[in-house]
Motif scaffolding. Structure first.
Motif, PDB file in Angstrom:
ATOM      1  N   MET A  71       0.864  -1.182   0.000  1.00 29.38           N
ATOM      2  CA  MET A  71       0.000   0.000   0.000  1.00 29.38           C
ATOM      3  C   MET A  71       0.895   1.224   0.000  1.00 29.38           C
ATOM      4  N   GLY A  72       1.164   1.874  -1.043  1.00 28.88           N
ATOM      5  CA  GLY A  72       2.049   3.023  -1.014  1.00 28.88           C
ATOM      6  C   GLY A  72       1.323   4.328  -1.211  1.00 28.88           C
ATOM      7  N   GLY A  73       0.005   4.313  -1.182  1.00 28.72           N
ATOM      8  CA  GLY A  73      -0.756   5.512  -1.506  1.00 28.72           C
ATOM      9  C   GLY A  73      -1.045   6.409  -0.322  1.00 28.72           C
ATOM     10  N   ASP A  74      -1.783   7.428  -0.618  1.00 25.05           N
ATOM     11  CA  ASP A  74      -2.180   8.423   0.369  1.00 25.05           C
ATOM     12  C   ASP A  74      -3.376   7.929   1.185  1.00 25.05           C
ATOM     13  N   VAL A  75      -3.698   8.699   2.224  1.00 22.45           N
ATOM     14  CA  VAL A  75      -4.954   8.537   2.947  1.00 22.45           C
ATOM     15  C   VAL A  75      -5.799   9.756   2.600  1.00 22.45           C
ATOM     16  N   LEU A  76      -6.970   9.503   2.040  1.00 26.24           N
ATOM     17  CA  LEU A  76      -7.911  10.574   1.704  1.00 26.24           C
ATOM     18  C   LEU A  76      -9.040  10.568   2.715  1.00 26.24           C
ATOM     19  N   ILE A  77      -9.291  11.710   3.325  1.00 29.69           N
ATOM     20  CA  ILE A  77     -10.339  11.857   4.337  1.00 29.69           C
ATOM     21  C   ILE A  77     -11.621  12.281   3.637  1.00 29.69           C
TER      22      ILE A  77
END
Length: 181
Positions: free
Chosen positions: A1-7
């Motif tokens: 999992m190398g992605g961002d965290v989107l809120i």
């Protein structure tokens, strides 16, 4: 999992005392998906705004959703976008099909009940005014999500006493670790 965290916040955005705001302040790399209109959400517009945020992410992001943000995540997953998410952490999904939903659902109803194409976790309360326990469990089953019930926690927001919510952050960090393995 190398992605961002989107809120993905729900109606009216999450205020400064909401756990999403606390976590965002503690994790500056996490990004809140912005919407033109937080008060009168339109499904197609919100889905397009989320799609743009996913497109600008580094790798497939994890969707950190609350309330209507959960419905946004599942509508986006059903939208046919060629983009992908690594997973979704779905807290207190609002039942936009229910009479208790506080505004016109503006295209968010009916709730999509297809299996999500990424790992997901639904966290629900036993006394949420915007979704019954039974519906939250039915959502989790339909979406292929792991289900965690946290007891009588209202809508799992600042008004219900869930400001910083360290237990939720611990669950999220465990979920992120599981996605990495």
């Amino acid at each position: 999992m190398g992605g961002d965290v989107l809120i993905l916040s729900g109606l009216w955005n999450s205020g400064p005392q909401h756990w999403q705001s606390h976590w965002e302040a503690r994790h500056p790399a996490w990004r809140r998906v912005a919407h033109r209109d937080w008060n009168n959400p339109q499904r197609d517009e919100w889905v397009a705004e989320l799609d743009a945020a996913v497109a600008s992410s580094t790798g497939a992001p994890v969707l950190l959703a609350h309330s209507l943000g959960c419905m946004l995540a599942v509508h986006w997953a059903a939208s046919g976008s060629p983009l992908r998410a690594a997973g979704a952490f779905l807290v207190a999904p609002s039942d936009v099909d229910a009479a208790s939903y506080p505004i016109d659902p503006n295209g968010f109803a009916p709730v999509p009940l297809a299996r999500l194409p990424f790992p997901s976790l639904v966290i629900a309360s036993t006394n949420d005014e915007f979704v019954t326990r039974e519906r939250a469990l039915a959502f989790a089953e339909a979406w292929g999500s792991r289900y965690v019930e946290i007891g009588p926690a209202g809508h799992v927001n600042a008004d219900a006493g869930y400001g910083d919510w360290p237990e939720g952050e611990r669950l999220l960090l465990e979920f992120l670790d599981q996605l990495r393995t």
